[in-house]
Design an enzyme around this catalytic site. Structure first.
Site, PDB file in Angstrom:
ATOM      1  N   GLU A 150      -3.938  -3.261   3.124  1.00 39.76           N
ATOM      2  CA  GLU A 150      -2.563  -3.436   3.591  1.00 39.76           C
ATOM      3  C   GLU A 150      -2.279  -2.588   4.831  1.00 39.76           C
ATOM      4  O   GLU A 150      -1.417  -1.700   4.814  1.00 39.76           O
ATOM      5  CB  GLU A 150      -1.561  -3.111   2.487  1.00 39.76           C
ATOM      6  N   GLU A 305      -3.312  -9.977  -3.989  1.00 38.23           N
ATOM      7  CA  GLU A 305      -2.574  -9.107  -4.905  1.00 38.23           C
ATOM      8  C   GLU A 305      -1.204  -9.691  -5.162  1.00 38.23           C
ATOM      9  O   GLU A 305      -0.529 -10.189  -4.254  1.00 38.23           O
ATOM     10  CB  GLU A 305      -2.388  -7.706  -4.316  1.00 38.23           C
TER      11      GLU A 305
HETATM   12  C1  GLA Z   1      -0.098  -3.239  -2.755  1.00 39.48           C
HETATM   13  C2  GLA Z   1      -1.275  -2.310  -2.609  1.00 39.48           C
HETATM   14  C3  GLA Z   1      -1.816  -1.888  -3.956  1.00 39.48           C
HETATM   15  C4  GLA Z   1      -0.690  -1.461  -4.868  1.00 39.48           C
HETATM   16  C5  GLA Z   1       0.321  -2.564  -4.972  1.00 39.48           C
HETATM   17  C6  GLA Z   1       1.480  -2.253  -5.878  1.00 39.48           C
HETATM   18  O1  GLA Z   1      -0.509  -4.520  -3.059  1.00 39.48           O
HETATM   19  O2  GLA Z   1      -2.318  -2.908  -1.882  1.00 39.48           O
HETATM   20  O3  GLA Z   1      -2.725  -0.841  -3.772  1.00 39.48           O
HETATM   21  O4  GLA Z   1      -0.085  -0.307  -4.350  1.00 39.48           O
HETATM   22  O5  GLA Z   1       0.842  -2.845  -3.684  1.00 39.48           O
HETATM   23  O6  GLA Z   1       2.400  -3.294  -5.920  1.00 39.48           O
END
Ligand code: GLA
Length: 654
Positions: A150, A305
């Site tokens: 991210e 995710e």
């Molecule tokens: C993002 C991050 C994860 C986690 C999630 C929680 O997707 O990539 O590592 O922190 O958020 O919602």
């Protein structure tokens, strides 16, 4: 072609075995197999465990994890583990930590603690990525590479001296001379004329509003600087494992990074999406971001995710009620995802995310969460044939990041209430409600394949982009405050809509932003009325322009609000309801009429019907076919329970 070598729709999640004693791993993989998990994202935050001292690697535990996964039929989305530098790197080189706009260097203790421009960080990250590729390039579990995590979630920008050096180099490459920079940034305003690049700094906290030209270049630079970091790791991986796809997980419609540019640099697009269960409209906004993900490379993508139930980072973290996790997952598949993965596999016992839901909750296999996991795994197996199917859209929504950055620059705009996401949604939501497939497209793409092209806003519009819009062969709709500035954020000579002037046949004499809560009535040519909020304009139309709606009442009374020249429609305000405009331009673009709150999405030979309401619904079927979820033939109509779904394989040739 499937996204990875794993057949069907991918199912799984982030797996952090380093947070658990090794005895637990055997249970993990056994339960993964039981749930039909096919992929696990591993090692995202594991740098400090993989390289506990500079250059000294400990891969032994990860070897065992990957072996175990493979033995249980689970492929690995293997991270390069560079999302958090280890403490030794920060202690040895404190300058790797980012500095905020006020000059404060941030401290270790969270994640993503790195300066995007730090050569030291980059060197260490590439070294680890190289070591990972060397170690695991031949491992049978390896299906794809997951670089960083991210990007821009916590660290989009850094204002340290190294970043300043990098910014200057970027500016030199863009402008060649400081004279060109002065011209582009309009430094004659407020006495900012530079006589050398060495005087130029990032837009740190200043006494008043910062030069918008400087800010726009800073936004471009920040996106590019992180992209360089990504491509440095990607290149290291590709050199060793050329056949293994490389991705990094995007964050839906994120302001900070130009995903049109980013997507071109990765092998497959993946996204993280967290629609708020407490927001009844979140399934519409998330559908828009899913369509963006599909449009970035114009092919299927991966939901890497999402949350099985509650997240842990909102102020109030509402769980997903029964049925919603499945429904939201099927929604992603409907919009082009070839897999649905979650954060995370096993719910953590410690750390900031210990209350974040997981596929395997704290309470284990007796929980409703685990039953949801089993059910979804089974459903995704039933939908295996959907993988790879393409979506055909005849409507495009056009937007670009540069224009977005310009539009939402702080402290210098006619109104800071005109937000790109609202503008996009004002068109997307009614199209979505009609079951009309929508692609997103950048302003410089060839748009000739679309029957309808809608540009909700293009504040920054270059002559080339205007040419691309003029070449649209279908209907073109342009929204307010478009064609205002050039690539340097300088107002086009003669004012808006600048290079779109001839195409649209209107001049904007004055922007007319509306105060919060105020509305402006609009009367359509057919006599119907509507309301504009947030924004209106004082328009001067050419003689050959047809006025489709006029402002009614107030200072703009009688002036044109919506105009048309040829096939180009201009909408000068933010309308509450764009139905009259859509009715005129959509013609016979195929729509799928369903009750409010039910989503109808076509993907290849499949029709997804998703009931986002809490009421049962009866839906007239436009096609007969087989529901893959229940393995039954359907024709005529179908009943949908609250939050239930049907995935119809359409019979015959459609
Ligand atoms: C993002 C991050 C994860 C986690 C999630 C929680 O997707 O990539 O590592 O922190 O958020 O919602």
């Amino acid at each position: 072609m499937s996204l990875t070598r794993v057949p069907g729709l991918l199912f799984g999640g982030d797996y952090n075995p380093e947070q658990w004693p090794e005895e637990v791993w055997a249970e993990d993989v056994r339960l993964m197999a039981e749930a039909g998990v096919t992929m696990a994202t591993v090692a995202v935050f594991a740098w400090s465990r993989l390289e506990p001292a500079p250059g000294a690697y400990d891969f032994s535990w990860l070897d065992r994890v990957l072996d175990l996964l493979h033995e249980h039929g689970v492929a690995a989305d293997l991270a390069t583990a560079t999302a958090t530098p280890p403490p030794w790197l920060v202690r040895d080189h404190p300058e790797v930590m980012p500095v905020d706009a006020a000059g404060v260097r941030l401290e270790f203790g969270s994640r993503q603690g790195y300066c995007p421009s730090s050569p030291v960080f980059r060197e260490h990250a590439v070294r680890l990525a190289t070591a990972m590729a060397t170690r695991y390039g031949g491992h049978p579990a390896l299906a794809m590479w997951h670089v960083g995590n991210e990007y821009a979630d916590h660290t989009l920008e850094c204002f340290c001296p190294e970043s300043a050096r990098h910014f200057r180099a970027w500016l030199r490459a863009r402008y060649g001379s400081v004279g060109a920079l002065n011209a582009a940034w309009g430094t004659s305003c407020w006495g900012q004329h530079y006589t050398g690049f060495e005087q130029v700094e990032p837009p740190r906290r200043a006494p008043g509003p910062v030069n918008p030209g400087q800010l726009l270049d800073w936004r471009r630079f920040c996106s590019d600087a992180l992209l360089e970091l990504f491509t440095a790791e990607r290149d290291a991986l590709r050199a060793i494992t050329p056949g293994v796809p490389v991705t990094t997980n995007f964050m839906s419609l994120l302001h900070g990074l130009d995903y049109w540019a980013w997507a071109a640099e990765e092998d497959l697009v993946s996204d993280d999406a967290y629609p708020d269960p407490a927001d009844p409209g979140s399934h519409v906004a998330v559908a828009l971001s899913y369509d963006l993900m599909r449009s970035l490379r114009q092919r299927p993508w991966l939901l890497l995710e999402s949350a099985p139930s509650a997240v842990s980072w909102r102020e109030v973290n509402v769980p997903k009620p029964p049925g919603m996790m499945r429904l939201h997952s099927l929604q992603a598949v409907a919009h082009g995802a070839d897999g649905v993965m979650f954060f995370q596999w096993r719910q953590a016992r410690y750390g900031p995310e210990k209350f974040h839901s997981a596929l395997l909750p704290h309470g284990g296999v007796h929980t409703r969460g685990w039953q949801d996991t089993l059910r979804l795994g089974a459903d995704l197996r039933r939908l295996a044939e959907v993988a790879g199917a393409a979506t055909r859209a005849e409507v495009a929504l056009v937007f670009g990041w540069e224009s977005w950055w310009g539009l939402e620059a702080p402290e210098s705009m006619p109104s800071d209430r005109l937000r790109l996401k609202d503008l996009l949604l004002s068109w997307y939501a009614p199209l979505h409600a009609r079951g009309i497939a929508v692609d997103l497209a950048p302003p410089d793409r060839d748009l000739s394949a679309y029957r309808v092209v809608i540009v909700p806003n293009l504040y920054l519009c270059t002559a080339e982009q205007a040419k691309a819009l003029a070449a649209v062969t279908g209907e073109l709709v342009v929204g307010p405050f478009s064609g205002v500035v050039d690539a340097s954020d300088q107002v086009h000579p003669g004012g808006a809509p600048g290079p779109l002037r001839d195409l649209l046949g209107v001049a904007v004499d004055e922007f007319w932003p509306l105060p919060d809560g105020a509305t402006q009535r609009v009367r359509h040519a057919d006599g119907g009325t509507g309301l504009a909020r947030t924004w209106a304009e004082w328009l001067r139309p050419d003689d050959d322009v047809t006025v489709l709606a006029r402002y009614a009442g107030g200072d703009l009374d009688g002036l044109p609000a919506v105009t048309r020249r040829g096939r180009a429609t201009y909408v000068s305000c933010l309308l509450d309801d764009v139905t009259p405009v859509l009715d005129r331009v959509l013609g016979d673009v195929p729509a799928l009429r369903v009750p409010p709150g039910v989503e109808a999405v076509r993907r290849g030979r499949h029709l997804f019907l998703l009931n986002h309401t809490t009421d049962p619904q009866r839906i007239t079927l436009p096609f007969a076919g087989r529901d893959l979820l229940t393995d039954t033939d359907l024709r005529g109509s179908v009943g949908l329970a609250p939050r239930d779904a049907v995935v119809l394989r359409i019979e015959g040739d459609t």
